[in-house]
Write an enzyme that holds these catalytic residues in place. Structure first.
Site, short mmCIF file in Angstrom:
data_model
loop_
_atom_site.label_atom_id
_atom_site.label_comp_id
_atom_site.label_asym_id
_atom_site.label_seq_id
_atom_site.Cartn_x
_atom_site.Cartn_y
_atom_site.Cartn_z
N CYS A 59 0.81 -1.02 0.15
CA CYS A 59 0.09 0.12 0.01
C CYS A 59 0.80 1.16 0.04
CB CYS A 59 -0.86 0.17 1.27
SG CYS A 59 -1.76 1.56 1.21
N CYS A 63 0.42 4.85 6.74
CA CYS A 63 -0.24 4.86 7.97
C CYS A 63 0.67 4.21 9.12
CB CYS A 63 -1.46 3.84 8.22
SG CYS A 63 -2.65 4.51 6.73
N CYS A 66 0.79 0.29 10.33
CA CYS A 66 0.07 -0.60 9.60
C CYS A 66 1.32 -1.48 8.76
CB CYS A 66 -0.65 -0.10 8.20
SG CYS A 66 -1.43 -1.09 7.23
N CYS A 103 -16.54 -9.00 5.68
CA CYS A 103 -15.72 -7.68 5.31
C CYS A 103 -14.81 -7.91 4.83
CB CYS A 103 -15.33 -7.02 6.47
SG CYS A 103 -16.57 -6.65 7.74
N CYS A 134 -19.50 -6.03 3.64
CA CYS A 134 -18.50 -4.67 4.17
C CYS A 134 -17.41 -4.54 3.04
CB CYS A 134 -18.49 -4.62 5.47
SG CYS A 134 -17.54 -3.28 5.85
N CYS A 194 -19.48 2.52 8.44
CA CYS A 194 -18.53 1.95 9.43
C CYS A 194 -17.06 2.49 9.41
CB CYS A 194 -17.87 0.40 9.05
SG CYS A 194 -17.04 -0.40 10.10
N ARG A 266 -18.03 -1.60 17.95
CA ARG A 266 -17.39 -2.92 17.45
C ARG A 266 -15.94 -2.93 18.38
NH1 ARG A 266 -16.67 -3.85 11.89
NH2 ARG A 266 -18.78 -4.39 12.13
S1 SF4 Z 1 -4.23 1.21 6.89
FE1 SF4 Z 1 -2.36 -0.02 5.74
S2 SF4 Z 1 -3.48 -0.75 3.87
FE2 SF4 Z 1 -5.05 0.94 4.94
S3 SF4 Z 1 -4.33 2.71 3.85
FE3 SF4 Z 1 -2.98 2.61 5.62
S4 SF4 Z 1 -0.85 1.76 4.90
FE4 SF4 Z 1 -2.63 1.31 3.61
#
Ligand code: SF4
Length: 349
Positions: A59, A63, A66, A103, A134, A194, A266
């Protein structure tokens, strides 16, 4: 605050009011949360969702919690979009194990038209099994939200993760406003929302209050509000953060219940690390939804046997599946013929 206001559906919360909820004596807060919970929700009933990562890793977002961000070396194995039969088979197994909602999470910043078309077909087939659906696929355009709705999607997950003020300490590749824009597109398309956040990322109680304030002051409350406890992933910037105090976690659940009494709150990522007793307190505070199954997107979850034992010990029962939406009967016929709940919790694609 005036406690007679607790238990009303409102969209005009102020920060001092939310802070006064967080400041209540713990047992008083739990009492009010459980009282309001019983006003709006079926007691001792928990909605069960199962989450599948349909496209894992690589990705481009950053984040800080993550494992799927391309920017961090977390050792995660990347996978391309799963084949439709793999997804349907997982959904079938989840249904057999008692889940009512399936989901699908894909680690995209924003999906391409071809990807949306492929996922729309997955949604049709999972919906045809009689499950709620979802998806969490990152930022959507209004047209993509409509396309997914037309395929039979029930919910779209898109977490705000934290307060507007703390957001850029966690994510710099998109803005808080980007999140709100997608949430608006999803709502406009007629999808259920959600949306929640993650605790334990170094945020203050005021950040937690502002996160809930953002959600509760939306024109319509999210139907599902996942509250995640950070699962610390080696290799991510948030690895090594001091964890959230368990009572503060329960407090946040209780405040979410009081501010959004009709929503499903949740218990999401981080549940694997919680004792049965802490989970029971979360249910007492108003949590009435959880992820069920041995894996979230890429992080662990309590195994099914442990959850079933906990349900038996507490006398909890699973919420029944909702009847299929008649608006989607036509897509069911076709199929008969034929990411990101926040990752740390959850998925926040
Ligand atoms: S949480 Fe992870 S998968 Fe989702 S946008 Fe952020 S980096 Fe990408």
């Amino acid at each position: 605050m005036d406690q007679t206001l607790l238990g009303t559906l409102r969209h005009d919360w102020t920060l001092p009011q939310v802070q006064s909820l967080f400041a209540m004596p713990f047992l008083d807060l739990l009492f009010h949360a459980q009282r309001v919970h019983r006003q709006y929700q079926e007691p001792s009933t928990v909605q069960m969702s199962t989450l599948l990562s349909i496209k894992t890793g690589a990705c481009p977002e950053d984040c800080a919690y993550c494992s799927q961000s391309v920017r961090y070396d977390t050792g995660l194995e990347r996978e391309t979009l799963l084949e439709i039969n793999q997804v349907v088979e997982s959904a079938r197994r989840a249904k057999e194990a008692g889940a009512t909602r399936f989901c699908m999470g894909a680690a995209y910043r924003s999906p391409k038209p071809k990807q949306v078309a492929a996922i729309a077909q997955m949604i049709r087939e999972v919906r045809a099994l009689g499950m709620e659906t979802c998806a969490t696929l990152g930022m959507l355009t209004p047209a993509q939200a409509v396309e997914l709705k037309n395929a039979g999607l029930d919910y779209y997950n898109h977490n705000i993760d934290t307060s507007p003020e703390y957001y850029d300490k966690v994510i710099t590749t998109r803005t808080f406003q980007d999140r709100l824009d997608t949430l608006e597109a999803v709502r406009e398309a007629g999808l259920k929302v959600c949306c929640g956040g993650i605790l334990g990322m170094g945020e203050t109680t005021t950040d937690r209050a502002n996160m809930l304030l953002t959600l509760a002051n939306l024109p319509v409350h999210p139907e599902s509000v996942p509250i995640n406890q950070l699962v610390q992933i080696p290799g991510t910037p948030l690895h090594g953060k001091a964890g959230v105090d368990p009572f503060d976690f329960v407090r946040t659940i209780a405040v979410a219940r009081l501010m959004m009494p009709a929503a499903h709150v949740r218990l999401s990522a981080g549940r694997e690390a919680m004792s049965d007793e802490l989970q029971a307190l979360c249910f007492m505070a108003g949590a009435n939804s959880m992820f069920y199954g041995e894996k979230l997107l890429t992080t662990g979850n309590p195994d099914v046997a442990r959850d079933q034992k906990l349900f038996a010990r507490l006398g909890l029962k699973a919420e029944a599946a909702k009847a299929p939406d008649p608006a989607h009967e036509c897509s069911h016929e076709h199929t008969h013929q034929g990411n990101h709940v926040s990752e740390a919790r959850s998925v926040s694609a």
